[in-house]
Design an enzyme around this catalytic site. Structure first.
Site, PDB file in Angstrom:
ATOM      1  N   LEU A  54      37.589  -3.052  35.175  1.00  0.00           N
ATOM      2  CA  LEU A  54      37.985  -3.780  33.984  1.00  0.00           C
ATOM      3  C   LEU A  54      37.958  -2.787  32.832  1.00  0.00           C
ATOM      4  O   LEU A  54      37.115  -1.882  32.812  1.00  0.00           O
ATOM      5  CB  LEU A  54      37.015  -4.934  33.683  1.00  0.00           C
ATOM      6  CG  LEU A  54      36.922  -6.077  34.691  1.00  0.00           C
ATOM      7  CD1 LEU A  54      35.811  -7.045  34.287  1.00  0.00           C
ATOM      8  CD2 LEU A  54      38.246  -6.821  34.808  1.00  0.00           C
ATOM      9  N   ASP A  55      38.854  -2.955  31.874  1.00  0.00           N
ATOM     10  CA  ASP A  55      38.812  -2.101  30.692  1.00  0.00           C
ATOM     11  C   ASP A  55      37.441  -2.200  30.041  1.00  0.00           C
ATOM     12  O   ASP A  55      36.774  -3.245  30.111  1.00  0.00           O
ATOM     13  CB  ASP A  55      39.868  -2.542  29.676  1.00  0.00           C
ATOM     14  CG  ASP A  55      41.283  -2.239  30.136  1.00  0.00           C
ATOM     15  OD1 ASP A  55      41.440  -1.407  31.048  1.00  0.00           O
ATOM     16  OD2 ASP A  55      42.216  -2.850  29.587  1.00  0.00           O
ATOM     17  N   ARG A  56      37.042  -1.145  29.400  1.00  0.00           N
ATOM     18  CA  ARG A  56      35.727  -1.107  28.772  1.00  0.00           C
ATOM     19  C   ARG A  56      35.477  -2.301  27.854  1.00  0.00           C
ATOM     20  O   ARG A  56      34.403  -2.891  27.853  1.00  0.00           O
ATOM     21  CB  ARG A  56      35.586   0.190  27.981  1.00  0.00           C
ATOM     22  CG  ARG A  56      34.253   0.353  27.274  1.00  0.00           C
ATOM     23  CD  ARG A  56      34.171   1.703  26.622  1.00  0.00           C
ATOM     24  NE  ARG A  56      32.841   1.943  26.089  1.00  0.00           N
ATOM     25  CZ  ARG A  56      32.390   3.132  25.735  1.00  0.00           C
ATOM     26  NH1 ARG A  56      33.163   4.189  25.863  1.00  0.00           N
ATOM     27  NH2 ARG A  56      31.177   3.285  25.259  1.00  0.00           N
ATOM     28  N   THR A  58      36.881  -5.231  27.982  1.00  0.00           N
ATOM     29  CA  THR A  58      37.060  -6.517  28.656  1.00  0.00           C
ATOM     30  C   THR A  58      35.746  -6.972  29.272  1.00  0.00           C
ATOM     31  O   THR A  58      35.033  -6.188  29.891  1.00  0.00           O
ATOM     32  CB  THR A  58      38.133  -6.399  29.756  1.00  0.00           C
ATOM     33  OG1 THR A  58      39.346  -5.920  29.180  1.00  0.00           O
ATOM     34  CG2 THR A  58      38.386  -7.736  30.417  1.00  0.00           C
ATOM     35  N   ARG A 166      47.597  -6.649  28.578  1.00  0.00           N
ATOM     36  CA  ARG A 166      47.741  -6.182  27.203  1.00  0.00           C
ATOM     37  C   ARG A 166      49.174  -5.746  26.920  1.00  0.00           C
ATOM     38  O   ARG A 166      49.759  -6.079  25.880  1.00  0.00           O
ATOM     39  CB  ARG A 166      46.759  -5.035  26.952  1.00  0.00           C
ATOM     40  CG  ARG A 166      45.307  -5.454  27.078  1.00  0.00           C
ATOM     41  CD  ARG A 166      44.368  -4.262  27.193  1.00  0.00           C
ATOM     42  NE  ARG A 166      44.375  -3.444  25.984  1.00  0.00           N
ATOM     43  CZ  ARG A 166      43.671  -2.320  25.876  1.00  0.00           C
ATOM     44  NH1 ARG A 166      42.927  -1.897  26.894  1.00  0.00           N
ATOM     45  NH2 ARG A 166      43.703  -1.628  24.762  1.00  0.00           N
TER      46      ARG A 166
END
Length: 242
Positions: A54-56, A58, A166
């Site tokens: 997961l993106d940092r 998120t 995104r």
């Protein structure tokens, strides 16, 4: 700081990843020592194998394997896209009630000092399905508009391309709130002034459904919203335009 464990057995551990925490240490953030993998190694007293990321910024459901063969089997499910992922996001404007964004994503040139651009010939299929859960209109001007409109959406991406949600919502002109890379700086600035300077990317991995590699049973695990996102939704509900 211990992580919130949503599921644990001899093969798997599933956590609710907090926003701001890396999944694992990378060359892009060499100075960062803190990450989910390192925390779980200490918390469980055993090595963990990351399966997906997961993106940092998120938050939400993140699964790790406790055995190498389990990691391989789970990784195959993600590669084959047989898992079911559901996200929630707060976006600019009013998207349609139900929709599908079918927009191939290319790799982006990330050279320092150069404007970001797509690398031709690297496009891969990417499809995201969404539905709008709530719409908000706040009596605060933003850019050229007298009022600010935001929506809470639920998103089901078919793939897991880098920054897929995104980039997809930017493509349809409903970028995610708090997104400093693909988002709307006007909305982000206004929300930092009127809600919180600590505004982050408003994206949460709500649930993940997959087949347990050992028992073959179907697991569906859900993560509650992080407190900052819950607080923002509560703030939006209390600030109607009328």
């Amino acid at each position: 700081m211990t992580l919130d464990i949503l599921y644990l057995d001899d093969d798997l551990v599933v956590v609710n990843k907090p926003s701001g925490l890396l999944v694992h240490r990378t060359d892009l953030a060499k100075h960062e020592q803190d990450a989910v993998v390192q925390r779980l190694n200490e918390q469980l007293g055993k090595w963990v194998y990351p399966i997906h990321r997961l993106d940092r910024a998120t938050s939400g459901v993140l699964v790790m394997a406790l055995k190498e063969d389990v990691a391989g089997a789970l990784g195959e499910q993600f590669m084959a896209r047989t898992t079911d992922k559901v996200y929630q996001a707060i976006v600019r404007g009013y998207p349609q009630e139900l929709g599908t964004i079918d927009y191939p994503l290319a790799k982006l040139n990330e050279e320092k000092g150069r404007s970001r651009f797509k690398i031709e010939g690297t496009e891969k299929p990417a499809v995201s399905h969404f539905k709008t859960l709530e719409r908000y209109e706040i009596n605060i001007p933003v850019s050229r508009y007298p009022k600010m409109r935001l929506s809470l959406v639920e998103v089901k991406p078919e793939q897991g391309r880098t920054h897929q949600i995104r980039r997809h919502f930017k493509h349809v002109f409903h970028p995610l709130l708090g997104d400093t890379r693909y988002g709307c700086r006007h909305h982000n600035q206004v929300m930092r002034q009127h809600w919180s300077e600590d505004l982050r990317l408003m994206l949460h991995a709500k649930s993940l459904t997959f087949k347990h590699p050992t028992t073959q049973s179907t697991l569906s695990i859900e993560a509650p919203l992080e407190q900052d996102m819950k607080s923002l939704l509560s703030w939006l509900e209390k600030h109607p335009s009328n």
